[in-house]
Write a protein that holds these residues in place. Structure first.
Motif, PDB file in Angstrom:
ATOM      1  N   SER A 201       0.851  -1.188   0.000  1.00 27.36           N
ATOM      2  CA  SER A 201       0.000   0.000   0.000  1.00 27.36           C
ATOM      3  C   SER A 201       0.885   1.236   0.000  1.00 27.36           C
ATOM      4  O   SER A 201       2.114   1.150  -0.014  1.00 27.36           O
ATOM      5  CB  SER A 201      -0.939  -0.011   1.214  1.00 27.36           C
ATOM      6  OG  SER A 201      -0.199   0.011   2.422  1.00 27.36           O
ATOM      7  N   LYS A 209      -1.979  -4.959  -0.199  1.00 30.49           N
ATOM      8  CA  LYS A 209      -3.230  -5.244  -0.898  1.00 30.49           C
ATOM      9  C   LYS A 209      -3.076  -6.581  -1.612  1.00 30.49           C
ATOM     10  O   LYS A 209      -2.146  -6.761  -2.410  1.00 30.49           O
ATOM     11  CB  LYS A 209      -3.538  -4.144  -1.911  1.00 30.49           C
ATOM     12  CG  LYS A 209      -4.826  -4.351  -2.697  1.00 30.49           C
ATOM     13  CD  LYS A 209      -5.115  -3.131  -3.572  1.00 30.49           C
ATOM     14  CE  LYS A 209      -6.496  -3.227  -4.213  1.00 30.49           C
ATOM     15  NZ  LYS A 209      -6.867  -1.967  -4.885  1.00 30.49           N
ATOM     16  N   LEU A 288      -7.071   2.907   0.050  1.00 34.34           N
ATOM     17  CA  LEU A 288      -7.269   1.879   1.063  1.00 34.34           C
ATOM     18  C   LEU A 288      -7.099   0.509   0.411  1.00 34.34           C
ATOM     19  O   LEU A 288      -7.793   0.192  -0.562  1.00 34.34           O
ATOM     20  CB  LEU A 288      -8.656   1.997   1.684  1.00 34.34           C
ATOM     21  CG  LEU A 288      -8.883   3.257   2.526  1.00 34.34           C
ATOM     22  CD1 LEU A 288     -10.318   3.330   3.012  1.00 34.34           C
ATOM     23  CD2 LEU A 288      -7.908   3.318   3.694  1.00 34.34           C
ATOM     24  N   GLU A 291     -10.121  -1.904  -0.537  1.00 36.17           N
ATOM     25  CA  GLU A 291     -11.224  -1.356  -1.317  1.00 36.17           C
ATOM     26  C   GLU A 291     -10.915  -1.398  -2.812  1.00 36.17           C
ATOM     27  O   GLU A 291      -9.748  -1.428  -3.219  1.00 36.17           O
ATOM     28  CB  GLU A 291     -11.518   0.100  -0.912  1.00 36.17           C
ATOM     29  CG  GLU A 291     -12.135   0.256   0.445  1.00 36.17           C
ATOM     30  CD  GLU A 291     -12.540   1.706   0.723  1.00 36.17           C
ATOM     31  OE1 GLU A 291     -12.181   2.585  -0.093  1.00 36.17           O
ATOM     32  OE2 GLU A 291     -13.200   1.947   1.744  1.00 36.17           O
ATOM     33  N   GLN A 321     -10.571   8.505   4.806  1.00 35.79           N
ATOM     34  CA  GLN A 321      -9.753   7.461   4.203  1.00 35.79           C
ATOM     35  C   GLN A 321      -8.344   7.468   4.779  1.00 35.79           C
ATOM     36  O   GLN A 321      -7.779   6.410   5.074  1.00 35.79           O
ATOM     37  CB  GLN A 321      -9.703   7.646   2.685  1.00 35.79           C
ATOM     38  CG  GLN A 321     -10.968   7.236   1.951  1.00 35.79           C
ATOM     39  CD  GLN A 321     -10.834   7.442   0.462  1.00 35.79           C
ATOM     40  OE1 GLN A 321     -10.377   8.490  -0.003  1.00 35.79           O
ATOM     41  NE2 GLN A 321     -11.240   6.455  -0.312  1.00 35.79           N
ATOM     42  N   ARG A 324      -8.425   5.969   8.216  1.00 32.93           N
ATOM     43  CA  ARG A 324      -8.581   4.509   8.176  1.00 32.93           C
ATOM     44  C   ARG A 324      -7.290   3.836   7.753  1.00 32.93           C
ATOM     45  O   ARG A 324      -6.934   2.771   8.266  1.00 32.93           O
ATOM     46  CB  ARG A 324      -9.714   4.142   7.219  1.00 32.93           C
ATOM     47  CG  ARG A 324     -11.106   4.489   7.750  1.00 32.93           C
ATOM     48  CD  ARG A 324     -12.160   4.362   6.683  1.00 32.93           C
ATOM     49  NE  ARG A 324     -12.250   3.013   6.149  1.00 32.93           N
ATOM     50  CZ  ARG A 324     -12.940   2.680   5.064  1.00 32.93           C
ATOM     51  NH1 ARG A 324     -13.568   3.633   4.371  1.00 32.93           N
ATOM     52  NH2 ARG A 324     -12.987   1.440   4.658  1.00 32.93           N
ATOM     53  N   LEU A 325      -6.554   4.457   6.824  1.00 35.61           N
ATOM     54  CA  LEU A 325      -5.271   3.895   6.416  1.00 35.61           C
ATOM     55  C   LEU A 325      -4.300   3.875   7.596  1.00 35.61           C
ATOM     56  O   LEU A 325      -3.580   2.880   7.811  1.00 35.61           O
ATOM     57  CB  LEU A 325      -4.695   4.704   5.261  1.00 35.61           C
ATOM     58  CG  LEU A 325      -3.340   4.232   4.720  1.00 35.61           C
ATOM     59  CD1 LEU A 325      -3.442   2.823   4.148  1.00 35.61           C
ATOM     60  CD2 LEU A 325      -2.810   5.196   3.652  1.00 35.61           C
TER      61      LEU A 325
END
Length: 333
Positions: A201, A209, A288, A291, A321, A324-325
């Motif tokens: 990421s 990811k 993210l 997602e 976002q 959350r990351l």
């Protein structure tokens, strides 16, 4: 990779020639410019073909076979611009070649895809071991290269080379851990997949990811691989099927060819945007990692199938976002 990292890696290569010289600033300057030079291919564009730059960026200028030609050319040019008072022409060409040689290999460490074997093979090599930007990789190189400008600190250049090799090696190990965790997750769902890919990421090699395909559907999840492994289950989306998703598209039209060009660029990771029926997205990238929120796509026009598609970038980054990351990076729920 970002230009700064490309430049300092070029400096690292040039500074580690084993030659003792007082003209370290000239060596660093040649390594810096040569290390970034391959990305001049971004200027290869056409107003009437928005995808042309995708075909030429990281193509011949990043190919292994192009390195000696570019090194000689850059060495001559940079020698004439500023190095003739401190270096010989042969030295200038050597340092330029070493700096230039790092570029394609570093880009291949990312997820974007680099045509290292052009013109013999147009496969986009992506080892998926470094983020396109990673301060933990770049900043130590910057500091060590600056220290190595002093005649008494040649050790800093050696240490920079060690870091330049060691960090991607750590990324390789992290990728393997993430892929193993993603494969175990797929198996827990009853999905028997032959291939899974893990991609770092943004700006780190801690949070990854994972993408795999099962029965014509892509599954995207996030995996944090620290001292322990934590899974953040994600989303899924049907892989692009032109006959099903774009039944109006003539198979020999310009836009149909553009879809295949975009599929090649994306290494096959393409799907129809669930909210925009004429938009094809590259699912490899999102802020993210769990997602499917594409950073770029192509937009088709059903009324004009003989016109090229439009390439679009989507760089919206909301505060939620980002938060959350950070929570994922910290291992929070």
């Amino acid at each position: 990779m970002d230009p700064l990292t490309q430049g300092v890696l070029g400096i690292t290569a040039a500074q580690n020639t084993g030659k003792s010289t007082q003209y370290k600033a000239s060596i660093a300057g040649i390594g810096l410019l040569a290390g970034m030079a391959a990305d001049l291919d971004v200027f290869i564009r056409a107003n009437n073909d928005p995808l042309l730059f995708l075909e030429y960026h990281r193509q011949f200028t990043h190919s292994l076979i192009f390195i000696p030609f570019a090194g000689i050319l850059l060495g001559v040019v940079l020698y004439g611009l500023f190095a003739r008072r401190s270096l010989t022409l042969r030295q200038s060409m050597l340092f330029a070649t070493l700096g230039y040689a790092t570029h394609g290999l570093l880009d291949a460490c990312t997820t974007y895809g680099t045509q290292l074997l052009w013109p013999f093979n147009n496969a986009r090599v992506a080892w998926n071991i470094l983020s396109i930007i990673d301060p933990l990789y770049t900043l130590p190189l910057c500091i060590l290269c600056a220290l190595a400008l002093s005649p008494k600190r040649s050790w800093a250049a050696r240490l920079a080379l060690c870091w330049a090799l060691a960090y991607p090696g750590l990324g390789w190990l992290q990728r393997e851990r993430a892929e193993s965790a993603g494969l175990a997750l797929a198996q827990s769902r009853g999905h028997h997949v032959e291939q899974i890919e893990a991609k770092p990421s943004f700006a780190n090699i801690l949070l990854w990811k994972t993408i795999y395909r099962y029965k014509d559907r892509f599954y995207v999840d996030a995996v944090r691989v620290g001292s322990s492994t934590k899974i953040y289950p994600g989303e899924s989306l049907a892989a692009l099927n032109i006959s099903r998703d774009l039944p109006w598209l003539p198979p020999t039209s310009v836009q149909a060819e553009d879809v295949e060009r975009f599929r090649w660029f994306s290494n096959g990771y393409v799907a129809l945007d669930p909210l925009r029926p004429n938009r094809v997205i590259d699912i490899r990238y999102s802020l993210l990692p769990n997602e499917i929120d594409a950073l770029w796509s192509i937009e088709l026009n059903p009324a004009k199938p003989e016109q090229h598609v439009q390439f679009q970038s989507h760089r919206e980054n909301t505060r939620s976002q980002s938060q959350r990351l950070l929570h994922m990076l910290n291992g929070s729920d």
